[in-house]
Design an enzyme around this catalytic site. Structure first.
Site, PDB file in Angstrom:
ATOM      1  N   HIS A   1     -43.197  51.976  49.927  1.00  0.00           N
ATOM      2  CA  HIS A   1     -41.743  51.897  49.729  1.00  0.00           C
ATOM      3  C   HIS A   1     -41.035  51.402  50.998  1.00  0.00           C
ATOM      4  CE1 HIS A   1     -37.853  53.693  48.085  1.00  0.00           C
ATOM      5  NE2 HIS A   1     -37.561  53.491  49.348  1.00  0.00           N
ATOM      6  N   GLU A   2     -41.407  51.987  52.146  1.00  0.00           N
ATOM      7  CA  GLU A   2     -40.705  51.639  53.391  1.00  0.00           C
ATOM      8  C   GLU A   2     -41.073  50.236  53.869  1.00  0.00           C
ATOM      9  OE1 GLU A   2     -38.310  53.438  54.024  1.00  0.00           O
ATOM     10  OE2 GLU A   2     -38.914  55.209  52.907  1.00  0.00           O
TER      11      GLU A   2
ATOM     12  N   HIS B   1     -39.135  47.655  52.146  1.00  0.00           N
ATOM     13  CA  HIS B   1     -37.773  47.490  52.680  1.00  0.00           C
ATOM     14  C   HIS B   1     -37.714  46.402  53.753  1.00  0.00           C
ATOM     15  CE1 HIS B   1     -35.049  50.463  50.989  1.00  0.00           C
ATOM     16  NE2 HIS B   1     -35.876  51.464  51.198  1.00  0.00           N
TER      17      HIS B   1
ATOM     18  N   LEU C   1     -32.829  56.502  49.762  1.00  0.00           N
ATOM     19  CA  LEU C   1     -31.556  56.924  50.350  1.00  0.00           C
ATOM     20  C   LEU C   1     -30.484  55.850  50.188  1.00  0.00           C
ATOM     21  CD1 LEU C   1     -32.851  58.651  53.609  1.00  0.00           C
ATOM     22  CD2 LEU C   1     -32.006  59.764  51.536  1.00  0.00           C
TER      23      LEU C   1
ATOM     24  N   GLN D   1     -32.111  49.756  56.478  1.00  0.00           N
ATOM     25  CA  GLN D   1     -31.217  50.709  55.796  1.00  0.00           C
ATOM     26  C   GLN D   1     -30.075  51.172  56.697  1.00  0.00           C
ATOM     27  OE1 GLN D   1     -34.695  53.213  54.225  1.00  0.00           O
ATOM     28  NE2 GLN D   1     -33.161  53.452  52.630  1.00  0.00           N
TER      29      GLN D   1
ATOM     30  N   GLY E   1     -38.392  59.142  54.279  1.00  0.00           N
ATOM     31  CA  GLY E   1     -38.656  57.902  54.987  1.00  0.00           C
ATOM     32  C   GLY E   1     -37.385  57.097  55.131  1.00  0.00           C
TER      33      GLY E   1
HETATM   34 CO    CO Z   1     -35.790  53.377  50.377  1.00  0.00          CO
END
Ligand code: CO
Length: 157
Positions: free
Chosen positions: A131-132, A135, A90, A50, A45
């Site tokens: 999780h995403e 973000h 990541l 990011q 993902g």
């Molecule tokens: Co992440």
């Protein structure tokens, strides 16, 4: 085109992202680049902040029957159960942590043309949704982890 992934410490990762309002070529190029970047990095993902874009856009591919999932302006509308497990990012290369998440999550989002849809995921997919979407509000898994894990290597998102 693969874009540079920002890492923990970059202030862009801590911003609250704005909703995407135009569903045009610019968004589609971003989605393409985000998918390219996620696959190149072997992630499951990636969220737009990011790669330095402060908009509510996410791509996910946990290599199940859903394939590539694109979420624009996603919101979690239902969550149930609990799973505790290993999680990576990541933007936090080389590290993993133990994070408790819902076992099953339903998300409402728009597709690349602006059409609303709902999608439900369990296990790893539910974890990736949480999780995403975190973000997009400047939240990283390291904020929520119970403890760091030093000895495994799994999916990063
Ligand atoms: Co992440």
């Amino acid at each position: 085109m693969v874009r540079k992934i920002l890492t923990l410490g970059d202030e862009n990762l801590r911003k609250v992202c704005k909703p995407m309002q135009k569903f045009d070529l610019r968004l589609w190029l971003l989605l393409r680049d985000m998918a390219d970047t996620m696959y190149k990095a072997d992630g499951v993902g990636l969220a737009a902040p990011q790669v330095g874009i402060l908009r509510r856009v996410v791509v996910i591919d946990v290599q199940d029957e859903h394939g590539l999932i694109e979420l624009i302006n996603p919101e979690i509308i239902a969550a149930e159960g609990e799973q505790a497990g290993s999680e990576g990012c990541l933007s936090v290369p080389g590290r993993r942590g133990y994070v408790t998440r819902p076992q099953k999550v339903t998300v409402r989002a728009q597709d690349r043309k602006g059409k609303f849809f709902e999608i439900t995921g369990e296990d790893l997919l539910a974890r990736a949704f949480c999780h995403e979407i975190d973000h997009l509000d400047g939240v990283m898994y390291v904020d929520k982890m119970d403890h760091e894990i030093f000895d495994d290597a799994e999916e990063e998102s």
